[in-house]
Every structure is written in structure tokens, then in C-alpha cells.
Design a protein around this motif. Structure first.
Motif, short mmCIF file in Angstrom:
data_model
loop_
_atom_site.label_atom_id
_atom_site.label_comp_id
_atom_site.label_asym_id
_atom_site.label_seq_id
_atom_site.Cartn_x
_atom_site.Cartn_y
_atom_site.Cartn_z
N LEU A 1 3.41 -3.66 0.10
CA LEU A 1 2.09 -3.73 0.16
C LEU A 1 1.37 -4.49 -0.95
O LEU A 1 0.28 -5.23 -0.84
N ARG B 1 -5.67 -1.16 7.08
CA ARG B 1 -6.91 -1.61 6.57
C ARG B 1 -6.42 -3.12 5.88
O ARG B 1 -7.06 -3.97 6.10
N LEU B 2 -5.40 -3.37 5.41
CA LEU B 2 -4.69 -4.70 5.08
C LEU B 2 -4.59 -5.41 6.40
O LEU B 2 -4.98 -6.67 6.12
N TRP C 1 1.62 -8.27 0.28
CA TRP C 1 0.70 -8.43 1.21
C TRP C 1 -0.89 -8.54 0.96
O TRP C 1 -1.47 -9.25 1.30
N ILE D 1 -3.52 -11.91 0.98
CA ILE D 1 -5.01 -11.73 1.51
C ILE D 1 -5.95 -12.23 0.40
O ILE D 1 -6.71 -12.89 0.77
N ASN E 1 -3.80 2.61 4.77
CA ASN E 1 -3.78 1.45 3.93
C ASN E 1 -3.15 0.32 4.66
O ASN E 1 -3.71 -0.74 4.67
N ILE E 2 -2.12 0.55 5.47
CA ILE E 2 -1.65 -0.46 6.19
C ILE E 2 -2.56 -1.22 7.25
O ILE E 2 -2.74 -2.06 7.40
N ILE F 1 -3.90 4.27 -4.89
CA ILE F 1 -3.48 5.25 -3.62
C ILE F 1 -2.47 6.22 -4.08
O ILE F 1 -2.43 7.29 -3.73
#
Lengths: 227, 51
Positions: free
Chosen positions: A198, B33-34, A201, A205, B30-31, A85
Motif C-alpha cells: 500500500l 480508494r487507491l 502504491w 499515485i 483503502n485498496i 489506518i
């Protein structure tokens, strides 16, 4: 742990808002580039933290191959995704800056080319992961591929010193005016905190998804019992 | 791109705003999507434990 990571992320978002405000409205325009230089306050932190996340990914890959523990593969996915990203953002921000200052959207300059290769390599590792279903093989292959892809990262950083390049040398407090250092540092810490959040996180997941994945043997045994 | 009297580039604001906007949108997507992915993982885990 989850709350700590979220807190770090929210702090990062707050810092990014403050740093961007200072960069856009408080810092003075640059002597030659004028206002377009303000892209630097988001472009340089994106580059720094993108390269740092790539380094995290390489460390997680080595740690996975060394220990075989799934937690390193979970973190590897997180670091790879944020690297891709930030790598993509780096290219887009650089193209916008290049269009104004160099007069072209893109040129095959050594810094731009190595950055594009880095983006494609790490995106390729993520694509490789999506093709491999068996968890152990997926983790091993993506770790090895990450270490191979990482070879390009030092090239991205040092190429402007080693080769003739249109791109300027790496920024440091010695090469940047003091009024421009503050928004740069605020946004660098902001990007770092957001990246850590991120990665953590995404790792969580991945860990949950792994729990939902059933090993083939278990499915066969269950099928045999049902049969 | 136009230059001012002292050779300063002028008129770069649209590019600056585009760079910041793209960065903000990419991070926000992106946030989101997560968040969606975590909800899906939670559902799968829940249905797995119910089996």
C-alpha cells in the motif's frame, strides 16, 4: 517494480486469510479470556506494523529533508496514510477487547492515551498536507511535522514499562504460548507485506499526481503567451 | 460479560468477529480508494499530455 509490489500485497492478503483462520479456528482459547483473546491475532500485528510504518514515515521525512528528492515525499504520504489506518484499527480492536476483558470501551490508561495521541498526530500531518497547495512547502512542512509527531511513537511502545498501566506488557515468544505464536507471526508478516504494497502504491499515485501539478510560473508564462 | 465456572470469560465471539470484520473492511476500502485515485491520476496525466 509495480508487479513485485502487487505480488507482495497479494501474498500478504493470502497470509492474512491463513493467519486469521488459524487464529480463529485452530489456536486454543486462552485460559482466562477464553475466545475473546483471538482478537490478539489481529490486534498485535496491527500494533507492530502500525508502529513500524510510523518509523518508516519518520525515516522518509528525514530522507526528504536531507536530499530534497520528491521520491521520499511520495513514500512519506504512503507511510503516513497506512500509519493512520492501522492506528485507527488498533484503537477500535483494542476497544472491543477492552469492553470484554476490562468491562469498559475506553479508559484513559497511558497506553490507550498515547496510542490515541499518535493516531491524532499522524492524522493531523495528513490534514496539514491537504491545506498546503505549494508542493515544496507541503513536502517540507509535512516532513517536519512527521518528525515532531514521531516523538510519541517510542512513548506508545515503552509506556507500559515506564508507567503503571492496565495494558499488558509487549508480547514476545517468551510471554506467549507456542500454539499462539504461529497465527501471530503469520498475521504480522501478512500486515507487513500489505503495508509495503500500500505504501508503494500510494507513493506511485503521488508521483503521478505531482506530474499533473503545474508550477505557478509555468501557468503564468502560458497565460502571458495566451494574453 | 458472563464468566464460566472456572472464571473463564464466555460469549466473546461477537466482539472477535467484529474486530476481524472491521479490519478486513478498512483494508478493502483503502485498496478500493487507491484504485480509484490511481485511475483519476492516470486520467489527469493523460489530459495534461493532450493539452
Amino acid at each position: 517494480m509495480r508487479n513485485v509490489a502487487t505480488g507482495i500485497g497479494l501474498l500478504g492478503i493470502l497470509l492474512l486469510l491463513v493467519g486469521s483462520y488459524v487464529g480463529l479456528f485452530v489456536a486454543p482459547p486462552e485460559r482466562h479470556m477464553g475466545d475473546v483473546q483471538r482478537i490478539m491475532y489481529v490486534h498485535v500485528p496491527t500494533a507492530w506494523i502500525g508502529l513500524l510504518c510510523s518509523t518508516f514515515a519518520m525515516i522518509f521525512a528525514v530522507a526528504y529533508l536531507w536530499t530534497g528528492r520528491n521520491r521520499w515525499d511520495d513514500r512519506l504520504v504512503g507511510a503516513l496514510e497506512i500509519s493512520v489506518i492501522l492506528g485507527g484499527l488498533l484503537l477500535v480492536q483494542g476497544m472491543l477487547w477492552g469492553r470484554v476483558t476490562w468491562g469498559v470501551w475506553w479508559t484513559w490508561d497511558v497506553r490507550l492515551t498515547t496510542s490515541l495521541i499518535m493516531f491524532l498526530l499522524f492524522a493531523g500531518v495528513l490534514a496539514l498536507r491537504s491545506f498546503v497547495e505549494e508542493p515544496l512547502r507541503r513536502a517540507t512542512w509535512s516532513s517536519v511535522a512527521t518528525i515532531i509527531a514521531y516523538v510519541d511513537v517510542p512513548l506508545v511502545y515503552f509506556c507500559v514499562r515506564w508507567f503503571r498501566s492496565l495494558h499488558q506488557m509487549p508480547s514476545s515468544p517468551e510471554t506467549v504460548h507456542s500454539s499462539m505464536i504461529i497465527p501471530l507471526r503469520i498475521n504480522a508478516f501478512a500486515m507487513l507485506f500489505i503495508a509495503i504494497w500500500l505504501i508503494a502504491w500510494r507513493a506511485r499515485i503521488e508521483s503521478k499526481s505531482r506530474g499533473a501539478e503545474r508550477p505557478p510560473e509555468r501557468i503564468e508564462i502560458k497565460g502571458a503567451l495566451n494574453g | 460479560m458472563a464468566e464460566g465456572p472456572a472464571g473463564v470469560i464466555i460469549g466473546g465471539w461477537p466482539y472477535v468477529i467484529t474486530a476481524y470484520s472491521i479490519t478486513a473492511v478498512a483494508l478493502a476500502l483503502n485498496i478500493a480508494r487507491l484504485a480509484a485515485r490511481e485511475r483519476k491520476a492516470d486520467r489527469e496525466k493523460e489530459s495534461d499530455s493532450n493539452d
